[in-house]
Design a protein around this motif. Structure first.
Motif, PDB file in Angstrom:
ATOM      1  N   VAL A 149       0.837  -1.208   0.000  1.00 24.54           N
ATOM      2  CA  VAL A 149       0.000   0.000   0.000  1.00 24.54           C
ATOM      3  C   VAL A 149       0.871   1.257   0.000  1.00 24.54           C
ATOM      4  O   VAL A 149       0.635   2.195  -0.777  1.00 24.54           O
ATOM      5  N   ILE A 150       1.889   1.270   0.863  1.00 27.22           N
ATOM      6  CA  ILE A 150       2.776   2.433   0.952  1.00 27.22           C
ATOM      7  C   ILE A 150       3.489   2.658  -0.372  1.00 27.22           C
ATOM      8  O   ILE A 150       3.552   3.784  -0.886  1.00 27.22           O
ATOM      9  N   PHE A 151       4.030   1.568  -0.928  1.00 28.09           N
ATOM     10  CA  PHE A 151       4.733   1.700  -2.203  1.00 28.09           C
ATOM     11  C   PHE A 151       3.786   2.199  -3.294  1.00 28.09           C
ATOM     12  O   PHE A 151       4.148   3.067  -4.090  1.00 28.09           O
ATOM     13  N   SER A 152       2.575   1.661  -3.323  1.00 29.63           N
ATOM     14  CA  SER A 152       1.608   2.044  -4.362  1.00 29.63           C
ATOM     15  C   SER A 152       1.278   3.534  -4.287  1.00 29.63           C
ATOM     16  O   SER A 152       1.198   4.213  -5.320  1.00 29.63           O
ATOM     17  N   VAL A 153       1.101   4.030  -3.073  1.00 23.08           N
ATOM     18  CA  VAL A 153       0.779   5.453  -2.892  1.00 23.08           C
ATOM     19  C   VAL A 153       1.910   6.324  -3.413  1.00 23.08           C
ATOM     20  O   VAL A 153       1.695   7.258  -4.206  1.00 23.08           O
ATOM     21  N   PHE A 154       3.126   6.007  -2.997  1.00 26.44           N
ATOM     22  CA  PHE A 154       4.259   6.828  -3.430  1.00 26.44           C
ATOM     23  C   PHE A 154       4.588   6.629  -4.908  1.00 26.44           C
ATOM     24  O   PHE A 154       5.049   7.567  -5.578  1.00 26.44           O
TER      25      PHE A 154
ATOM     26  N   LEU B  52       2.347   8.907  -6.765  1.00 22.07           N
ATOM     27  CA  LEU B  52       2.832  10.281  -6.667  1.00 22.07           C
ATOM     28  C   LEU B  52       4.004  10.515  -7.617  1.00 22.07           C
ATOM     29  O   LEU B  52       4.082  11.563  -8.278  1.00 22.07           O
ATOM     30  N   MET B  53       4.903   9.526  -7.705  1.00 20.22           N
ATOM     31  CA  MET B  53       6.022   9.629  -8.637  1.00 20.22           C
ATOM     32  C   MET B  53       5.541   9.649 -10.080  1.00 20.22           C
ATOM     33  O   MET B  53       6.088  10.365 -10.930  1.00 20.22           O
ATOM     34  N   LEU B  54       4.514   8.864 -10.358  1.00 17.83           N
ATOM     35  CA  LEU B  54       3.953   8.835 -11.711  1.00 17.83           C
ATOM     36  C   LEU B  54       3.367  10.196 -12.075  1.00 17.83           C
ATOM     37  O   LEU B  54       3.531  10.668 -13.212  1.00 17.83           O
TER      38      LEU B  54
ATOM     39  N   PHE C 255      10.054   3.163 -14.503  1.00 20.50           N
ATOM     40  CA  PHE C 255      10.019   1.732 -14.824  1.00 20.50           C
ATOM     41  C   PHE C 255      10.876   0.929 -13.852  1.00 20.50           C
ATOM     42  O   PHE C 255      10.522  -0.204 -13.502  1.00 20.50           O
ATOM     43  N   THR C 256      11.998   1.500 -13.425  1.00 17.97           N
ATOM     44  CA  THR C 256      12.849   0.773 -12.477  1.00 17.97           C
ATOM     45  C   THR C 256      12.135   0.587 -11.143  1.00 17.97           C
ATOM     46  O   THR C 256      12.308  -0.438 -10.483  1.00 17.97           O
ATOM     47  N   LEU C 257      11.338   1.573 -10.742  1.00 21.06           N
ATOM     48  CA  LEU C 257      10.587   1.439  -9.491  1.00 21.06           C
ATOM     49  C   LEU C 257       9.580   0.303  -9.579  1.00 21.06           C
ATOM     50  O   LEU C 257       9.494  -0.539  -8.676  1.00 21.06           O
TER      51      LEU C 257
ATOM     52  N   ALA D 163      14.434   7.634  -5.313  1.00 20.12           N
ATOM     53  CA  ALA D 163      13.600   8.590  -6.046  1.00 20.12           C
ATOM     54  C   ALA D 163      12.388   8.992  -5.215  1.00 20.12           C
ATOM     55  O   ALA D 163      11.910  10.128  -5.295  1.00 20.12           O
ATOM     56  N   ILE D 164      11.905   8.058  -4.400  1.00 18.78           N
ATOM     57  CA  ILE D 164      10.758   8.325  -3.528  1.00 18.78           C
ATOM     58  C   ILE D 164      11.200   8.906  -2.189  1.00 18.78           C
ATOM     59  O   ILE D 164      10.684   9.930  -1.739  1.00 18.78           O
ATOM     60  N   THR D 165      12.182   8.272  -1.538  1.00 18.19           N
ATOM     61  CA  THR D 165      12.587   8.704  -0.202  1.00 18.19           C
ATOM     62  C   THR D 165      13.213  10.099  -0.222  1.00 18.19           C
ATOM     63  O   THR D 165      13.065  10.861   0.741  1.00 18.19           O
ATOM     64  N   LEU D 166      13.902  10.444  -1.306  1.00 23.36           N
ATOM     65  CA  LEU D 166      14.480  11.784  -1.419  1.00 23.36           C
ATOM     66  C   LEU D 166      13.396  12.848  -1.316  1.00 23.36           C
ATOM     67  O   LEU D 166      13.538  13.846  -0.590  1.00 23.36           O
ATOM     68  N   ARG D 167      12.303  12.640  -2.025  1.00 29.32           N
ATOM     69  CA  ARG D 167      11.205  13.611  -2.011  1.00 29.32           C
ATOM     70  C   ARG D 167      10.479  13.613  -0.667  1.00 29.32           C
ATOM     71  O   ARG D 167      10.013  14.651  -0.216  1.00 29.32           O
TER      72      ARG D 167
END
Length: 210
Positions: free
Chosen positions: A15-20, A23-25, A67-69, A164-168
């Protein structure tokens, strides 16, 4: 009880990964169609105007990293690993080629021009180099049928992709709590974006080996 917690922790992680990821998308979609004066590029006009390949490498990095994520995350799905190894291998190849030929080299290039001065640039360049090396090592280990080491190196690789996610996320937290100067923010998150991720993975590997 342990199985209950394990199952629910996996669901929470998804769930956490999907949410972030979503947001990245959304961030990525801002750069479609091509626009050299939007979002992050608004503060990179010096590079856009003076470095001929900057925009090219920037867009390669932005488009390939999403895509890498996604592909990296699916590599640790136990259902795919156990029941569809061919799919795991195919997705793994996509992740590998995307990182090695697109995301890491472009990240290295734009890292040279990172905001925040010398220390930020060192961080992003080191991040790109380690990302490349961990991913290469993951391939070499599986070719030698060293499954544990393959898993460990791919975990390290994805920890850096996840930056890419944790930086933001760190940027939002630091700005909200401390309101530092913009360039100070970049110097801090340049390192916070990936080092804690890698330390968490190294701790997991340490525990797994024991």
């Amino acid at each position: 009880m342990s199985n209950y917690l394990k199952t629910h922790s996996k669901i929470l992680w998804v769930v956490i990964f999907s949410v972030f990821f979503m947001l990245m998308l959304r961030i990525t979609l801002k750069y479609i169609p091509f626009d050299s004066n939007i979002a992050f590029l608004n503060i990179k006009q010096t590079e856009v105007q003076s470095v001929s390949l900057y925009l090219t490498f920037f867009y390669i990095h932005v488009y390939s990293s999403i895509f890498t994520l996604f592909t990296g995350f699916t590599q640790f799905n136990e259902t795919i690993l156990k029941n569809n190894k061919r799919l795991h291998k195919a997705i793994g190849k996509l992740y590998f080629y995307t990182v090695i030929f697109l995301s890491a080299p472009s990240g290295l290039f734009i890292g040279i021009y990172a905001n925040g001065g010398f220390y930020s640039k060192i961080s992003f360049v080191l991040l790109a180099i380690l990302w490349f090396w961990f991913t290469i090592q993951g391939l070499l280990k599986i070719k030698k049928n060293n499954y544990n080491q393959h898993k460990y190196f791919m975990m390290r690789s994805f920890a850096l992709a996840f930056s890419a996610i944790t930086l933001r996320l760190w940027k939002v937290i630091i700005v909200y709590l401390f309101e530092p100067a913009p360039m100070d923010v970049y110097q801090i998150i340049a390192w916070l974006g990936w080092i804690p991720n890698l330390l968490i993975v190294e701790y997991y590997i340490y525990k797994a080996k024991r």
